[in-house]
Design an enzyme around this catalytic site. Structure first.
Site, PDB file in Angstrom:
ATOM      1  N   GLY A   1      -9.687  -7.323  -0.114  1.00  0.00           N
ATOM      2  CA  GLY A   1      -9.551  -8.770  -0.300  1.00  0.00           C
ATOM      3  C   GLY A   1      -8.483  -9.426   0.544  1.00  0.00           C
ATOM      4  CE  LYS A   2      -7.006  -6.002   5.383  1.00  0.00           C
ATOM      5  NZ  LYS A   2      -8.044  -5.191   4.727  1.00  0.00           N
TER       6      LYS A   2
ATOM      7  N   PRO B   1      -6.471  -1.133   3.446  1.00  0.00           N
ATOM      8  CG  PRO B   1      -7.117   0.142   1.618  1.00  0.00           C
ATOM      9  CD  PRO B   1      -5.926  -0.525   2.224  1.00  0.00           C
TER      10      PRO B   1
ATOM     11  CB  SER C   1       1.988  14.266   4.745  1.00  0.00           C
ATOM     12  OG  SER C   1       0.642  14.057   5.101  1.00  0.00           O
TER      13      SER C   1
ATOM     14  CE  LYS D   1      -0.014  10.918   2.202  1.00  0.00           C
ATOM     15  NZ  LYS D   1       1.107  11.636   2.817  1.00  0.00           N
TER      16      LYS D   1
END
Length: 772
Positions: free
Chosen positions: A303-304, A299, A663, A706
C-alpha cells in the site's frame, strides 16, 4: 446549359513538377448551348448569344425600363463601398466604377466581389433578363451590408483597421470584399497576443520570469506567423502563464480528523501515520514549512502508492503521480532545451501545470527502478528536485527560469534501497513499510478487500459470507507474500464463483419446478443453507443464501492448497537447519542442508550463492575445525580434522533463487554442527546472524520481516544477535508473545539454543607437563 463567353488575355504556367496554369480572361456575354457537336479532344458546340454587349450603350432606355429597381441597387452598392476604407486604392477604383459603368453591368461585377456561394453565382448567371438579375442581387447586397455592420460592432473601435482589413482585394474579381478567413485569423492572432501579454502582466510570476516573458512577447509581436519559432515561443509563453506561481490550496490542519481519515483508509502503517500527523502539527505552528521529502521502502502490495493518495486526501491537497520505473533520460525530469525540435518541459513542471497549484503531493513511484543511458542519469537530475535546500529555485531546461518547489510534498516509493544512488538516498527521509502480519492481513481483508470485491462483482453481504477462519486459510495456504495483492486476487476468484451460483439461482427461480441444486454447488455445505426464501421473498436471491465459504468451498474454488507447513518434517535428519532471509518481497524461511562423504577435504556449495554467502560458509567450516575438539566433533573416521579424507556439500534450496548476504552464517554453523555431531536441530527453531572467525555473532538487517516470516511458517523460537534486540520493538506485541527470542552474542549460545538439551562443551583438563 448557360455559360459565359470569354476572351483569353494571358496564360501563365509550367509543366514541372506537374502541370499548373493560371488563365486570365475577360467575359464577353452569356450564351446557351443549342447542340453539342463533339466532345474530343475538346468540346465543340453550337451556341446562341443571350445578351449583347452593344445594348449596354443604350443607357437611357435601360434606365427607363428598370427605373426604380436600378436606383435601389445603385444606392445599396454605394452604401456598401462607403463602409470600406476609401484610402485603399482598390476601394477608390471600385467607387469610380459605380459611377462610370452602365447600371446593367453592375450586378455581374458586384456579385463576383461580395461573399456569395457558388450556387448563388450560378443562379445570377442563369438570370438572362436584367430585371430578374437586379432582383436576385439586391438581397445579396443587403445581406453583405448587415454582415459588415455586425462585424464592426463586435470588433474593437479601430475603424481604420477594420476598413483596411475588409477592403484589400476588390480588384480581384474572384475574391470577396468582406474580411477573408486569413485576415480574420491574423486579426484573431493579434488579439490573442494582446490577451497573452495582458495575462503575463497580471500573473503572479517571479520578477525574473516576468522579465523573460516580456522579452519573448516583444519578439513574438515582430515575428511573422509563418516562422516555426512563432509557435514555439507562443507555446512557451502560454505555459509560463498557466504555471501556478503563487496559487496554492489551503491545508486541512485538524489532527483529529486527519487521524480518523488515515485510520479509515489504511490499517496498520503506524510509522507513516505518525509522520503525517507530525507534519500537520508543525504546519499549525509554522505556516511556511518546507515540504518534507519522504521515501516509503517496502515490498510490493503493502500500500505504498495508495497511502500517498490518502495523504493528499488527508491534507486537502492535489495529488499527482509520476511513474519513474524504466525512465532512463534526464530530460524526463528536467525537460528539453527550447533549441531542440519537439522540446517540452519535464514531468515535474508538467505535473504542476496539470494540478494547477504549487503545493501538491507528488508521488515519485518506483524510484529504485530508474535507468541510465547515453541521454543522462535521471537519478542525478532528481538530486536538485529532492533537496530541500535547492528545490526552492528548481530550473527546468525548457523554462530556463527558477521555479519554487519547496511547498511540494514529495513522496517516493521503492522496493529496496540497494539500487538507489547514495547521494539521492541521503536527500530522502526513509520510512520502512514492512510486510503485514497474518492478523493485519485478516483485518485488511475484512475492512477493505472483501467489501471492494463484493462491490465489483455485484454481490451483497446477504449473498456471501467469508468468516475470519476462511480468510486465515487463504492467507496461510494459498498465498505467501508480504503484501495483500495475491490475497485480493484469491478473494476475487471466490466472488466470481459465488456470482455464478447466484446467477444460476436466479435462473432456476424463474422455472416453475425447481427440483434440485446443480452439481456445481457441492462446495456449499449444509450449514451454509441457513436461510430459505419464502414465496413472498425477493426472487433475485437463491434459497441457499447466504453462501458460506468454508475450507471445502476453498478447495473447490481455488484448488488444493499451494503451501503446506512442512517445517517439522524437513528436520528429520542431522545436517538440516532453518535460517531466515530477507527479500524485496518480505522475509522468507530458508533451509540449509549439509552432507558429508569420503573425499579429499573439499567444500562444495550449491544454490546460486553470492560471494558474501560463500565466504560465510568458509568462515563456518574454519570455526568448526578450530573448535572440533572442544565440541567433540569428528568425521566419519573419528578424526578431529573434519575435512580429513572427507568432502562436505552445503546446499541452499530453492536452487533457482539467487542468494547473498552475511546473515546465514549462524545457520551454516548450526547445520554443520548437527552433521558432525549426529544430533537433530530443533524443528521449531530459526536463526539469523553474521559470524566472525572468533565465534562472535554480529547484527544483521531486516529483523522484522524475518520474524514475520518465521511466525507465518509456524516456528516458535528465533535466535537473533543480541545487538538486534532493539529491533524487536517494531514487532507487534501479540507476535512477540507467540515467539521465544534467544539473544546470542557468540556461537556457543547459538548452538546451546538450537539443540535440545544444549550443545555440551567438553571441559578442559589441566595437564602438568613434566620438565624432568
Amino acid at each position: 446549359r448557360i455559360g459565359t463567353a470569354a476572351l483569353a488575355v494571358q496564360v501563365v504556367g509550367s509543366n514541372w513538377p506537374k502541370p499548373h496554369y493560371t488563365l486570365l480572361v475577360t467575359g464577353l456575354c452569356r450564351f446557351q448551348i443549342l447542340q453539342l457537336l463533339k466532345e474530343k479532344p475538346y468540346p465543340v458546340a453550337e451556341v446562341e448569344q443571350l445578351d449583347r454587349l452593344e445594348q449596354f450603350t443604350n443607357q437611357h432606355k435601360s434606365e427607363e425600363e428598370l427605373g426604380e429597381l436600378s436606383e435601389q441597387f445603385y444606392k445599396y452598392a454605394v452604401q456598401l463601398v462607403e463602409m470600406l476604407d476609401m484610402s485603399v486604392p482598390a476601394v477608390a477604383k471600385l467607387r469610380r466604377l459605380l459611377d462610370n459603368l452602365p447600371r446593367e453591368a453592375l450586378p455581374d461585377i458586384l456579385t463576383s466581389i461580395i461573399r456569395t456561394s457558388n450556387q448563388e453565382k450560378l443562379q445570377i448567371l442563369d438570370a438572362v433578363r436584367l430585371e430578374e438579375r437586379f432582383k436576385m442581387t439586391i438581397p445579396l447586397l443587403v445581406r453583405q451590408i448587415e454582415g459588415l455592420k455586425l462585424l464592426q460592432k463586435t470588433r474593437k473601435p479601430k475603424q481604420d483597421d477594420d476598413k483596411r482589413v475588409v477592403a484589400i482585394r476588390p480588384n480581384r474579381r474572384i475574391n470577396h470584399i468582406p474580411s477573408t478567413t486569413e485576415d480574420e485569423e491574423e486579426e484573431e492572432d493579434h488579439d490573442d497576443v494582446v490577451m497573452l501579454e495582458k495575462k503575463i502582466r497580471t500573473s503572479s510570476m517571479s520578477e525574473q520570469a516576468l522579465k523573460v516573458c516580456l522579452k519573448e512577447i516583444k519578439r513574438l509581436k515582430k515575428m511573422p506567423q509563418s516562422m516555426p519559432e512563432y509557435a514555439l515561443t507562443r507555446n512557451y509563453l502560454e505555459l509560463m502563464v498557466e504555471l501556478p506561481w503563487n496559487k496554492s490550496t489551503k491545508d486541512r490542519l485538524e489532527i483529529r480528523a486527519a487521524r480518523i481519515l488515515l485510520d479509515n483508509d489504511h490499517y496498520a502503517m503506524e510509522k507513516l501515520k505518525k509522520r503525517v500527523l507530525e507534519y500537520l502539527a508543525v504546519r499549525q505552528l509554522k505556516n511556511n514549512l518546507k515540504g518534507p521529502i519522504l521515501c516509503f521502502v517496502g515490498p510490493p502490495g503493502v500500500g505504498k502508492t495508495s497511502v500517498g493518495r490518502s495523504i493528499a486526501k488527508t491534507l486537502g491537497r492535489e495529488f499527482h503521480r509520476i511513474a519513474l520505473g524504466g525512465v532512463c533520460d534526464q530530460s524526463d525530469i528536467r525537460g528539453h532545451r527550447r533549441t531542440y525540435v519537439g522540446s517540452m518541459p519535464g514531468r515535474i513542471i508538467n505535473g504542476l501545470k496539470t494540478v494547477g497549484v504549487n503545493n501538491p503531493v507528488f508521488l515519485l513511484d518506483e524510484v529504485d527502478k530508474l535507468g541510465k543511458s547515453l541521454q543522462g542519469d535521471p537519478a542525478a537530475a532528481l538530486l536538485e528536485v529532492l533537496d530541500p535546500e535547492q528545490n526552492h529555485s528548481f530550473t527546468d531546461h525548457y523554462l530556463n527560469v527558477a521555479f519554487d518547489l519547496s511547498q511540494v510534498l514529495f513522496i517516493a516509493t521503492a522496493n529496496t534501497t540497494a539500487t538507489i544512488p547514495p547521494a539521492l538516498l541521503d536527500r530522502m527521509e526513509i520510512i520502512q513499510v514492512p510486510g503485514y502480519t497474518q492478523e493485519e492481513k485478516i483485518e485488511i481483508a475484512h475492512r477493505h478487500l472483501i467489501p471492494k470485491q463484493l462491490e465489483q462483482h455485484g454481490l451483497t453481504p446477504q449473498q456471501i459470507q467469508i468468516p475470519q477462519v476462511t480468510t486465515l486459510d487463504i492467507i496461510t495456504r494459498y498465498t505467501r507474500e508480504a503484501g495483500v495483492r495475491s490475497l485480493d486476487r484469491k478473494l476475487g476468484a471466490i466472488c466470481r464463483a459465488v456470482a455464478v451460483k447466484v446467477a444460476e439461482g436466479q435462473h432456476k427461480e424463474t422455472k416453475p419446478d425447481r427440483a434440485e441444486v446443480g452439481e456445481g454447488e457441492e462446495h456449499v455445505t449444509e450449514d451454509a443453507k441457513t436461510e430459505s426464501i419464502s414465496d413472498t421473498a425477493d426472487l433475485a436471491l437463491p434459497p441457499e443464501m447466504p453462501i458460506l465459504i468454508d475450507f471445502h468451498a476453498l478447495k473447490d474454488i481455488l484448488g488444493p492448497p499451494m503451501y503446506e507447513m512442512e517445517v517439522s518434517e524437513r528436520l528429520s535428519q542431522p545436517g538440516v537447519a532453518i535460517g531466515l532471509a530477507w527479500t524485496p518481497l518480505g522475509g522468507e524461511i530458508m533451509f540449509v542442508e549439509a552432507s558429508r562423504m569420503d573425499g579429499e577435504g573439499q567444500l562444495t556449495l550449491t544454490g546460486q550463492l553470492g560471494d558474501v554467502m560463500k565466504e560465510s560458509a568458509h568462515l563456518a567450516i574454519s570455526w568448526l575445525r578450530s573448535n572440533a575438539k572442544r565440541y567433540q566433533l569428528t568425521n566419519a573416521s573419528g578424526s578431529f580434522d573434519l575435512l580429513d579424507n572427507t568432502d562436505i556439500h552445503l546446499h541452499f534450496p530453492a536452487g533457482a533463487v539467487t542468494k547473498d548476504g552475511p546473515s546465514a552464517g549462524v545457520t551454516i554453523v548450526t547445520c554443520l554442527a548437527s552433521l558432525f555431531s549426529g544430533r537433530l536441530v530443533c524443528s521449531d527453531v530459526a536463526m539469523t546472524g553474521e559470524i566472525t572467525l572468533r565465534g562472535l555473532v554480529l547484527p544483521v538487517g531486516g529483523i522484522k520481516d524475518k520474524v514475520l516470516a518465521a511466525h507465518r511458517a509456524g516456528l516458535k523460537r528465533i535466535i537473533i544477535p543480541r545487538r538486534n534486540e532493539k529491533d524487536l520493538e517494531e514487532i507487534a506485541v501479540n507476535i512477540r508473545q507467540d515467539l521465544t527470542f534467544v539473544m546470542a552474542s557468540c556461537l556457543d549460545e547459538v548452538l546451546n539454543a538450537a539443540f535440545d538439551g544444549g550443545f555440551a562443551v567438553k571441559p578442559r583438563v589441566e595437564r602438568l607437563n613434566s620438565k624432568l
